[in-house]
Design a protein around this motif. Sequence first.
Motif, mmCIF file in Angstrom:
data_model
loop_
_atom_site.group_PDB
_atom_site.id
_atom_site.type_symbol
_atom_site.label_atom_id
_atom_site.label_comp_id
_atom_site.label_asym_id
_atom_site.label_seq_id
_atom_site.Cartn_x
_atom_site.Cartn_y
_atom_site.Cartn_z
ATOM 1 N N THR A 102 0.722 -1.424 0.325
ATOM 2 C CA THR A 102 -0.203 0.415 -0.136
ATOM 3 C C THR A 102 0.970 1.365 0.004
ATOM 4 O OG1 THR A 102 -0.214 0.668 2.122
ATOM 5 C CG2 THR A 102 -2.552 -1.199 1.553
ATOM 6 N N ILE A 103 0.171 2.584 -0.545
ATOM 7 C CA ILE A 103 0.912 3.859 -0.924
ATOM 8 C C ILE A 103 0.027 4.451 0.276
ATOM 9 C CG2 ILE A 103 1.712 5.477 -2.022
ATOM 10 C CD1 ILE A 103 2.189 3.427 -4.485
ATOM 11 N N VAL A 104 0.471 4.503 1.268
ATOM 12 C CA VAL A 104 0.505 6.348 2.227
ATOM 13 C C VAL A 104 0.992 7.744 1.683
ATOM 14 C CG1 VAL A 104 -0.755 6.911 4.399
ATOM 15 C CG2 VAL A 104 -0.524 4.305 3.860
ATOM 16 N N THR A 105 -0.373 8.621 1.644
ATOM 17 C CA THR A 105 0.465 9.745 1.551
ATOM 18 C C THR A 105 -0.465 10.834 2.432
ATOM 19 O OG1 THR A 105 0.771 9.050 -1.088
ATOM 20 C CG2 THR A 105 0.557 11.539 -0.634
ATOM 21 N N SER A 106 -0.588 11.861 2.580
ATOM 22 C CA SER A 106 -1.112 12.733 3.164
ATOM 23 C C SER A 106 -0.638 14.296 3.016
ATOM 24 C CB SER A 106 -1.274 12.700 5.158
ATOM 25 O OG SER A 106 0.045 12.800 5.620
ATOM 26 N N VAL A 107 -0.877 15.033 2.426
ATOM 27 C CA VAL A 107 -0.953 16.333 1.595
ATOM 28 C C VAL A 107 -1.267 17.600 2.660
ATOM 29 C CG1 VAL A 107 -1.060 17.858 -0.185
ATOM 30 C CG2 VAL A 107 -1.320 15.741 -0.101
ATOM 31 N N VAL A 108 -0.381 18.480 3.652
ATOM 32 C CA VAL A 108 -0.753 19.890 3.904
ATOM 33 C C VAL A 108 -0.860 20.490 3.014
ATOM 34 C CG1 VAL A 108 0.356 19.002 5.877
ATOM 35 C CG2 VAL A 108 2.122 19.897 4.314
#
Length: 266
Positions: free
Chosen positions: A201-207
């Motif tokens: 899985t690829i997990v990404t969170s962006v501000v």
Amino acid sequence: MELKEVEESKNDVISEVVEMNRRGKKRKSRRKREKITEQATVELPDPVKEVVLQDPLEVFGGDIMLMIVRNLDARSVVLSLLVSRGWHSFASSDSLWTSKCEELWLGKAHLPRLALVPGLPKLAAYSLSVMDGKRNRIMKEDLCDHVWEYHFNKVVPEYWLNLDPYWKGTRPLMHRHFHLDGSQTADPGDTVWGGHECCYTIVTSVVGEGKLREHYVRINHWPHMFVSRKLDWSWEMSNRIYCYSSVPDANREGGTGPLPALVEYS
């Protein structure tokens, strides 16, 4: 005392005369230089002035200018696009930017897939390559496009290190393959793999402003791997247990690099 004063007055007069002569010579020399410069400007032959004022692209022609401009850096060539319509057409030609793309791609482990679209102008391919080379967010296509070398880090038990060709100094190294369906496989005969099923899985969170706050790849329930990008545009993913490095996969079917595999493109 009167004689001494007369002598001092005499010396002062002589010094003043010498200084006046020196200043006069300087003025004459400056006027002479100005006159020579003025004559050189005025007496410039008309044909020479016409050549100086003409567009070098018109004077030398496209073939000679192509040889000259090829020695410029990419930024200078881009600036020449703003000179005129003729320069824009010349400086954006594929014949010029093909060599610039080859210079940019030389030594890179992987090339952007967008830059390899058939029929794409080479100037656009160059621009897309530069922008993609700065990207630190890995996508599923990046995982699946490349073969990955895999090795344990030194903190793992010695039993695993003894199974790892990376630490034994033997070849070939272990490889891992990511697939679009979310699965992962290894090369046949891999003694570490053991035939178990793996998924990623690829997990990404962006501000704000698109900045990454958290970005990692995780395989099964193992600790997640932090992602980094190298100067040769290859990728690295690692945690405290193991490390993945994307391999320059010139012979991989459907792969994206490096440059020797793209002779037909240029």
